[in-house]
Structure formats: structure tokens, C-alpha cells
Motif scaffolding. Sequence first.
Motif, short mmCIF file in Angstrom:
data_model
loop_
_atom_site.label_atom_id
_atom_site.label_comp_id
_atom_site.label_asym_id
_atom_site.label_seq_id
_atom_site.Cartn_x
_atom_site.Cartn_y
_atom_site.Cartn_z
N CYS A 39 0.84 -1.21 0.00
CA CYS A 39 0.00 0.00 0.00
C CYS A 39 0.87 1.25 0.00
N CYS A 42 -2.22 6.07 -0.87
CA CYS A 42 -2.82 7.06 -1.76
C CYS A 42 -4.19 7.51 -1.28
N CYS A 45 -8.90 4.37 -2.02
CA CYS A 45 -9.90 3.33 -1.71
C CYS A 45 -10.86 3.75 -0.60
FE1 SF4 Z 1 -3.38 1.67 -0.29
FE2 SF4 Z 1 -5.96 2.01 -0.77
FE3 SF4 Z 1 -4.18 3.43 -2.13
FE4 SF4 Z 1 -4.43 0.82 -2.58
S1 SF4 Z 1 -5.99 2.41 -2.97
S2 SF4 Z 1 -2.51 1.96 -2.33
S3 SF4 Z 1 -4.91 0.07 -0.55
S4 SF4 Z 1 -4.55 3.54 0.09
#
Ligand code: SF4
Length: 106
Positions: A39, A42, A45
Amino acid sequence: TFVVTENCIQCKYTDCVEVCPVDCFYEGPNFLVIHPDECIDCALCEPECPAEAIFSEDELPEGQEKFIEINADLAETWPNISERKDALDNADEMNGKEGKAEMLER
Ligand code: SF4
Ligand code: F3S
């Protein structure tokens, strides 16, 4: 890192996996986990989850701390998932139910 917590259990909507740029979700029978070493924080999600089950490890709700270890452990054994699929049957009824931690299938 981000962590999938209790309210995903028995819902598994999978909207989260579609937006992850590094495909770091792993799938079990009735729950998903995030691989903490993959992870990239970012945060994409987090708002996608209809069950509001995804949190930064620094902002976990009270009682959800144990899911840090659960995500780390199960991400080592479960298969990767990167495409959305249908949620589990009764997902909407199970969304928000208490005591789901005991229903986690490994
Ligand atoms: Fe991490 Fe969620 Fe970004 Fe994937 S979308 S890298 S699980 S924070
Ligand atoms: Fe679970 Fe939410 Fe993803 S319910 S599968 S964390 S969209």
C-alpha cells in the motif's frame, strides 16, 4: 498504510479494489485485506467503500486495532484481487451489523 476493518466482513463490496493503483488487495471468503508493504497510502480506496470499512492505520476507530495484524497476516496467504465483483448475498443487510469480527473466515 491503509487497513480493511470489521465492517467489510460478510459484505465484501469490492469497490475498493478497482481504484487501487498498486493492486494490493487480497481476497478471502468473506473479507478483503490490504498488504501493508504494498500500500502506497494514496487514500483512493477509503471513500469508495460503501461499508466505510477502510481507514488509515493512524485513524482506526476504537476496537479496530487488531485488524492491522489481521490484514498483514492474511495478505500473505490469500490471492490477489484487482477487479470488482458482485458483493456477497445480503451485503446490504450485513452492512453496519455488530459482532462481525467473529464471522471472519480464513
Ligand atoms: Fe493503499 Fe488504498 Fe491506495 Fe491501494 S488504494 S494503495 S490500498 S490507500
Ligand atoms: Fe470490503 Fe469495502 Fe472493499 S466492504 S471489499 S473494503 S469496498
